[in-house]
Design a protein around this motif. Structure first.
Motif, PDB file in Angstrom:
ATOM      1  N   LEU A  63      -0.739   2.567   5.401  1.00  0.00           N
ATOM      2  CA  LEU A  63      -0.042   1.293   5.517  1.00  0.00           C
ATOM      3  C   LEU A  63       0.923   1.062   4.359  1.00  0.00           C
ATOM      4  O   LEU A  63       1.966   0.418   4.538  1.00  0.00           O
ATOM      5  N   GLY A  94       3.958   2.972   5.374  1.00  0.00           N
ATOM      6  CA  GLY A  94       4.621   2.234   6.433  1.00  0.00           C
ATOM      7  C   GLY A  94       5.286   0.968   5.930  1.00  0.00           C
ATOM      8  O   GLY A  94       6.380   0.602   6.383  1.00  0.00           O
ATOM      9  N   PHE A  95       4.634   0.300   4.989  1.00  0.00           N
ATOM     10  CA  PHE A  95       5.183  -0.915   4.377  1.00  0.00           C
ATOM     11  C   PHE A  95       6.516  -0.622   3.686  1.00  0.00           C
ATOM     12  O   PHE A  95       7.513  -1.337   3.879  1.00  0.00           O
ATOM     13  N   GLY A 125      -0.106  -8.870  12.793  1.00  0.00           N
ATOM     14  CA  GLY A 125      -0.161  -7.468  12.395  1.00  0.00           C
ATOM     15  C   GLY A 125      -1.525  -7.016  11.936  1.00  0.00           C
ATOM     16  O   GLY A 125      -1.789  -5.807  11.828  1.00  0.00           O
ATOM     17  N   SER A 165       8.517  -6.034  12.455  1.00  0.00           N
ATOM     18  CA  SER A 165       7.670  -4.914  12.063  1.00  0.00           C
ATOM     19  C   SER A 165       7.311  -4.983  10.577  1.00  0.00           C
ATOM     20  O   SER A 165       6.168  -4.723  10.192  1.00  0.00           O
ATOM     21  N   ILE A 189       3.406  -5.383   9.384  1.00  0.00           N
ATOM     22  CA  ILE A 189       2.731  -4.356   8.597  1.00  0.00           C
ATOM     23  C   ILE A 189       2.335  -4.883   7.220  1.00  0.00           C
ATOM     24  O   ILE A 189       1.359  -4.442   6.615  1.00  0.00           O
ATOM     25  N   ALA A 242       2.785   4.220  11.344  1.00  0.00           N
ATOM     26  CA  ALA A 242       3.181   2.853  11.010  1.00  0.00           C
ATOM     27  C   ALA A 242       4.686   2.633  11.026  1.00  0.00           C
ATOM     28  O   ALA A 242       5.121   1.480  10.931  1.00  0.00           O
TER      29      ALA A 242
END
Length: 322
Positions: free
Chosen positions: A39, A42-43, A97, A206, A210, A247
């Protein structure tokens, strides 16, 4: 075609995750470290995309002709208003999320106890769980083709899981329970995510969603790997791959393709995740997948396809009648 391929490649990206997680476990990494680095990656990628999107929109605004019609001005103002995020909207998106983070935690934890090929089959039970949740919320029983699809899904699952060959006693029920819980969590994510501030640009949605998932995971599993140097080892590689394929890439590709092909066709193409995950488990993790289990996978895919085929036939008939 490009929108179809976009959704298809997004689903394929999801299919490689379970194999990467099992390999990370094999190197001694823990659940919180695996999900946390995924994550976090992905962040970072999601906010880079959001920042790029904002810069591009600002460049377009600066280069737009000064003399535009009042209708165009009104449309631009409406678009700007729709894309503006209040703090209430940000909090709503972060809450929306969180189920996807919970899904990852439950799904990845099930991989501690059961093969990856079985875990993905359990996750795919979200198809009929979603139907039951919607039926319960609307107080309507599933009818016709949906009931047939549920029966086909159940029968295919029994075959794909290997229960018909080896019986249920061989399976670790802790893994089974966590796998099914991940399906419930994913069903809730699908139910709530599409309703959370839909007017906002997908890149911003998104990024905030996330962010909510990352905060939840860091609360449950404090990110000690950021301070003890663990992240600078192989964990960084695993986290980057999981963040990229889990992610970042799928949400972006789905945001591009789904509005153009529809949610029904997206659901059909999204089923590509199942055979990809099972194939990866067999080829890379050397998990045994029998021919009967492959038949079960095909039946599960058929169960997913049935409702959409029925809708496609109905649309075709209406088009011919018109």
């Amino acid at each position: 075609m490009k929108y179809l391929l976009s959704v298809l490649f997004g689903a394929i990206s999801y299919g490689v995750l379970s194999t990467i997680v099992v390999l990370a476990y094999g190197q001694g990494y823990q659940l919180g470290e695996v999900v946390g680095t995924q994550l976090l990656t992905g962040f970072i990628l999601a906010w880079m995309l959001a920042f790029y999107t904002k810069q591009r929109e600002q460049r377009k605004a600066r280069t737009a002709p000064n003399a535009i019609s009042s209708v165009t001005q009104a449309a631009a103002a409406a678009k700007a208003l729709a894309s503006k995020l209040t703090w209430k909207s940000r909090v709503l998106l972060m809450l929306s999320g969180m189920p996807t983070a919970i899904t990852g935690l439950l799904y990845y934890h099930s991989l501690r106890y059961i093969p990856a090929s079985l875990a993905i089959i359990l996750l795919f039970q979200f198809t009929w769980i979603s139907v039951l949740i919607q039926a319960f919320s609307k107080r309507q029983r599933p009818k016709g083709i949906m009931m047939l699809a549920l029966i086909v899904l159940f029968g295919g699952t029994l075959l794909a899981a290997g229960i018909m060959e080896d019986g249920a006693a061989q399976f670790n029920w802790i893994g089974i329970i966590f796998g099914l819980l991940s399906a419930v969590s994913y069903s809730l994510f699908i139910l709530f995510s599409g309703k959370a501030v839909p007017a906002v640009h997908p890149a911003y949605r998104s990024a905030w969603m996330i962010t909510g998932g990352l905060l939840l995971v860091f609360i449950l599993f404090p990110p000690m790997f950021l301070f003890n140097g663990l992240i600078w080892g192989q964990l960084l590689v695993f986290g980057f791959l999981l963040g990229l394929f889990g992610a970042f890439i799928p949400p972006v590709l789905f945001a591009i393709g789904v509005p153009h092909i529809g949610e029904g066709m997206a659901g059909v193409l999204g089923a590509a995740e199942l055979p990809v995950a099972v194939t990866m488990s067999a080829l890379i993790l050397n998990e045994h997948v029998s021919m009967l289990q492959w038949v079960g996978v095909a039946i599960v895919l058929m169960g997913i396809l049935l409702p959409e085929l029925k809708r496609f036939k109905g649309r075709s008939q209406r088009t011919m009648a018109a």
